[in-house]
Design a protein around this motif. Structure first.
Motif, short mmCIF file in Angstrom:
data_model
loop_
_atom_site.label_atom_id
_atom_site.label_comp_id
_atom_site.label_asym_id
_atom_site.label_seq_id
_atom_site.Cartn_x
_atom_site.Cartn_y
_atom_site.Cartn_z
N GLU A 104 4.63 -14.59 -6.74
CA GLU A 104 3.51 -14.03 -6.00
C GLU A 104 3.61 -12.52 -5.77
OE1 GLU A 104 5.12 -16.77 -5.27
OE2 GLU A 104 3.69 -18.41 -5.09
N PRO A 105 4.72 -12.02 -5.22
CA PRO A 105 4.76 -10.57 -4.98
C PRO A 105 4.62 -9.76 -6.28
CG PRO A 105 6.56 -11.67 -3.84
CD PRO A 105 5.92 -12.71 -4.72
N TYR A 106 5.32 -10.21 -7.32
CA TYR A 106 5.25 -9.43 -8.56
C TYR A 106 3.87 -9.55 -9.23
CZ TYR A 106 10.13 -8.29 -8.23
OH TYR A 106 11.32 -7.78 -7.81
N PHE A 107 3.24 -10.72 -9.00
CA PHE A 107 1.88 -10.85 -9.52
C PHE A 107 0.95 -9.85 -8.83
CE2 PHE A 107 -2.38 -12.79 -9.52
CZ PHE A 107 -2.57 -12.90 -10.89
N ILE A 108 1.09 -9.78 -7.49
CA ILE A 108 0.28 -8.81 -6.73
C ILE A 108 0.57 -7.39 -7.22
CG2 ILE A 108 -0.10 -7.81 -4.44
CD1 ILE A 108 0.55 -10.64 -3.32
N ALA A 109 1.87 -7.10 -7.41
CA ALA A 109 2.25 -5.75 -7.87
C ALA A 109 1.60 -5.43 -9.22
CB ALA A 109 3.76 -5.64 -7.97
N SER A 110 1.61 -6.43 -10.11
CA SER A 110 1.05 -6.16 -11.44
C SER A 110 -0.44 -5.86 -11.34
CB SER A 110 1.33 -7.32 -12.39
OG SER A 110 0.63 -8.47 -11.96
N ILE A 111 -1.13 -6.61 -10.43
CA ILE A 111 -2.56 -6.34 -10.23
C ILE A 111 -2.76 -4.92 -9.71
CG2 ILE A 111 -4.64 -6.98 -8.94
CD1 ILE A 111 -3.95 -9.02 -11.04
N ILE A 112 -1.92 -4.52 -8.75
CA ILE A 112 -2.07 -3.16 -8.18
C ILE A 112 -1.82 -2.11 -9.27
CG2 ILE A 112 -1.20 -1.51 -6.47
CD1 ILE A 112 -0.50 -3.90 -4.70
N GLU A 121 8.90 3.25 -4.08
CA GLU A 121 7.63 3.11 -4.79
C GLU A 121 7.27 1.63 -4.91
OE1 GLU A 121 8.20 1.80 -8.09
OE2 GLU A 121 10.22 1.69 -7.27
N LEU A 122 6.20 1.33 -5.62
CA LEU A 122 5.64 -0.03 -5.60
C LEU A 122 6.65 -1.10 -6.05
CD1 LEU A 122 3.26 -1.85 -5.12
CD2 LEU A 122 2.36 -1.26 -7.37
N PHE A 123 7.39 -0.83 -7.12
CA PHE A 123 8.33 -1.84 -7.59
C PHE A 123 9.42 -2.10 -6.55
CE2 PHE A 123 12.14 -3.23 -9.85
CZ PHE A 123 11.64 -4.29 -10.59
N PHE A 124 9.93 -1.03 -5.97
CA PHE A 124 10.99 -1.16 -4.95
C PHE A 124 10.49 -1.98 -3.77
CE2 PHE A 124 13.51 0.25 -1.32
CZ PHE A 124 14.80 0.25 -1.84
N GLN A 125 9.27 -1.70 -3.33
CA GLN A 125 8.69 -2.42 -2.20
C GLN A 125 8.52 -3.89 -2.55
OE1 GLN A 125 9.04 -0.63 0.27
NE2 GLN A 125 7.11 0.35 0.90
N GLY A 129 12.64 -10.29 -1.98
CA GLY A 129 13.92 -10.63 -1.39
C GLY A 129 13.76 -11.28 -0.02
N ALA A 130 12.77 -10.80 0.74
CA ALA A 130 12.59 -11.30 2.10
C ALA A 130 11.94 -12.68 2.11
CB ALA A 130 11.74 -10.32 2.91
N THR A 131 11.04 -12.94 1.14
CA THR A 131 10.31 -14.21 1.15
C THR A 131 10.91 -15.25 0.21
OG1 THR A 131 8.85 -13.39 -0.56
CG2 THR A 131 8.09 -13.11 1.71
N PHE A 132 11.88 -14.87 -0.58
CA PHE A 132 12.46 -15.73 -1.62
C PHE A 132 11.42 -16.21 -2.60
CE2 PHE A 132 15.58 -16.14 1.80
CZ PHE A 132 16.68 -15.65 1.12
N LYS A 133 10.32 -15.50 -2.72
CA LYS A 133 9.31 -15.85 -3.70
C LYS A 133 9.24 -14.72 -4.72
CE LYS A 133 6.36 -18.73 -0.82
NZ LYS A 133 7.00 -19.98 -1.28
N PHE A 134 9.10 -15.07 -5.99
CA PHE A 134 9.09 -14.03 -7.02
C PHE A 134 7.76 -13.91 -7.74
CE2 PHE A 134 13.43 -14.82 -6.11
CZ PHE A 134 13.97 -13.55 -6.11
N LEU A 145 0.83 -1.20 0.00
CA LEU A 145 0.00 0.00 0.00
C LEU A 145 0.87 1.26 0.00
CD1 LEU A 145 -3.06 0.13 -0.01
CD2 LEU A 145 -2.97 0.78 2.41
N ARG A 146 1.91 1.23 0.86
CA ARG A 146 2.79 2.40 0.92
C ARG A 146 3.49 2.60 -0.43
NH1 ARG A 146 6.67 1.26 5.00
NH2 ARG A 146 5.03 0.00 5.97
N GLY A 147 3.91 1.49 -1.02
CA GLY A 147 4.56 1.57 -2.34
C GLY A 147 3.62 2.14 -3.38
N ALA A 148 2.39 1.62 -3.39
CA ALA A 148 1.40 2.11 -4.35
C ALA A 148 1.13 3.60 -4.12
CB ALA A 148 0.11 1.32 -4.25
N GLY A 149 1.07 3.98 -2.84
CA GLY A 149 0.82 5.39 -2.50
C GLY A 149 1.92 6.28 -3.06
#
Lengths: 259, 246
Positions: A200-208, A183-187, A193-198, A18-22
């Protein structure tokens, strides 16, 4: 890699998203608006009629040259490179330490400004010459003509192109992660990096990103329709109390057409 | 009678093409002058030179005893003294009818909004468009647009009104409403300079008719003189062509 992991990653990290999107939205809104203002100012300057002689003529020619260099430079180089030059470059060369968000706003604004000034120029060219002549004929100078007659029409006409720029900015602010703007991409990168998953987070980011761009497009479409108003004039809509017979006839005519 | 605008030795060239050649011409206060002539005779260019929409190549335009082509002269102030009505109306598309008539008064003449609206309403009544103050130009017919354009020019309270073929872009049934407004204005004593193809209007309303041909004033005189006893051969030929067509 399942729907459940996407949900759980979102639930765990939603404040970061949310903060990234903001930040992304903030930088693109302000960047687009300042870019539009830069574009309009450049539009005014570049359409000043050239005086025949004198210091004003030389000043205007020099100003126009500088403006075209600005436009060529910022349209002709990638924003990611501009970000590096402006943020790290100035820090190293001149020892200027800029606030990251300020640097981001600066980069997006002047970059958008370069594109917008060409869009504004196209908008001004598309306005019928009669509008300029009518304004001049009642004694308006260049600035009055631009502010009261031309630019309001230009803004309406370039609204679709401005919306385009806005959407591009929402997406392109992602390159600002090179100067560590949160911003959103950086977040998303941090979460990945923290979850070692790529995926899911980027999928969520693309939806946002998609939600943001679609919303912006819809809002701008709505504003366009609002600015246009209805196609025909309905006499009942104005506040005149006394009506002449022909206006009543006109009104009943328009009403009949609606039925 | 006092001359409002006095033009001396005016010439205008576009590239190598001479559109106006050494024109001497003036308009007196309260006079209605119509300029007739075939297309390309320079009549519209003359009108556009008078309010400096085209910059004359040489000559003088004397207004209030001063040459306004002098570099020092404030052309913006001068233009407020001339009301211009265009063939294509050129109403400000982003303003409604009322603010088309007030924007110049407020921004250029620095009148207050209330005063400007009062004056605008007065002239919108004159042209019969006071019921349409909230309409946008694109919601109006051609004749209505032109009447608003006349009100806009009148609202600046100019010394002379310039009409550049005000009915040429109108549908035939709308020409009458605009000509009627112009006739009323002429009778009210307004100084008017009208470029037109409406020979009936020229005959009936004007104090003086000017016939232009190939960039010069070929003949001028009262409507009776020009229409009934033209001296020049080319005036006769032009009138024959026009009247046969009508």
């Amino acid at each position: 890699m399942s729907f459940d992991t996407i949900v759980s990653i979102f639930i765990k990290n939603w404040p970061m998203f949310l903060r990234g999107a903001g930040t992304t939205i903030l930088i693109s809104i302000i960047g687009t608006i300042i870019g539009l203002i830069i574009g309009l100012i450049i539009g005014i300057v570049r359409t000043i009629p050239l005086p025949n002689k004198g210091i004003k003529r030389i000043t205007l020619i020099v100003a126009n040259k500088i403006l075209s260099i600005y436009i060529e430079f910022f349209r002709g180089t990638p924003m990611i490179v501009q970000a590096m030059v402006i943020f790290y470059g100035t820090a190293q060369a001149f020892g200027i330490q800029m606030n990251r968000v300020f640097a981001a706003l600066l980069i997006v604004s002047i970059n958008t400004g370069a594109y917008m000034s060409e869009i504004v120029r196209g908008g001004i060219v598309s306005i019928d010459n009669g509008q300029f002549e009518a304004a001049q004929a009642i004694g308006m100078n260049h600035m009055q003509t631009m502010m009261n007659v031309i630019l309001p029409q230009v803004i309406r006409n370039i609204l679709p192109a401005t919306g385009n720029e806005f959407v591009i900015n929402v997406k392109d602010t992602s390159v600002l992660n090179v100067i560590s703007v949160t911003e959103l991409f950086f977040q998303t990168k941090s979460i990945a990096g923290a979850t070692f998953k790529f995926f899911e987070p980027y999928f969520i980011a693309s939806i946002i990103y998609l939600i943001m761009t679609i919303t912006i497009t819809r809002i701008l479409r709505y504003i366009e329709r609002k600015m246009d108003g209805p196609a025909d004039f309905i006499m009942a809509g104005n506040q005149m109390q006394v009506q002449s017979p022909d206006s009543i006839a006109y009104k009943s005519h328009t009403n009949n057409r609606k039925l | 009678m006092e001359k409002v605008v006095d033009i001396q030795h005016l010439s205008k060239t576009f590239g190598t093409h001479e559109v106006l050649r050494d024109i001497d011409f003036s308009v007196k206060k309260g006079e209605v002058v119509t300029i007739i002539g075939s297309s390309g005779s320079g009549k519209s260019t003359l009108l556009r030179c008078i309010n400096l929409l085209e910059k004359p190549s040489s000559g003088q335009i004397i207004y209030n005893g001063e040459d306004i082509l002098d570099d020092e002269h404030d052309i913006y102030e001068y233009r407020t003294k001339l009301g211009m009505v265009f063939q294509q109306f050129n109403l400000f598309n982003n303003h409604d009818v009322l603010s088309n008539c007030t924007v110049g008064q407020i921004k250029v003449l620095k009148r207050s909004k209330e005063e400007a609206e009062k004056i605008a309403m007065k002239y919108l009544q004159v042209v019969g468009m006071d019921n349409y103050i909230n309409a946008k130009p694109r919601q109006l017919s051609g004749g209505q647009k032109q009447r608003v354009a006349i009100a806009r020019a009148l609202s600046m309270e100019p010394d002379v009104m310039l009409f550049d073929e005000p009915t040429s872009a109108l549908d035939p049934e709308m020409v009458g409403e605009v000509l009627k407004v112009m006739k009323d204005l002429a009778e009210s004593g307004l100084t008017m300079l009208v470029v037109t193809h409406e020979m009936g209007f020229a005959k009936e309303v004007s104090d003086r008719v000017v016939f232009m041909d190939q960039g010069v004033i070929a003949e001028e005189g009262t409507p009776e003189q020009i229409f009934n006893n033209p001296v020049q051969e080319r005036t006769r030929e032009f009138l024959k062509r026009i009247i046969n067509k009508e």
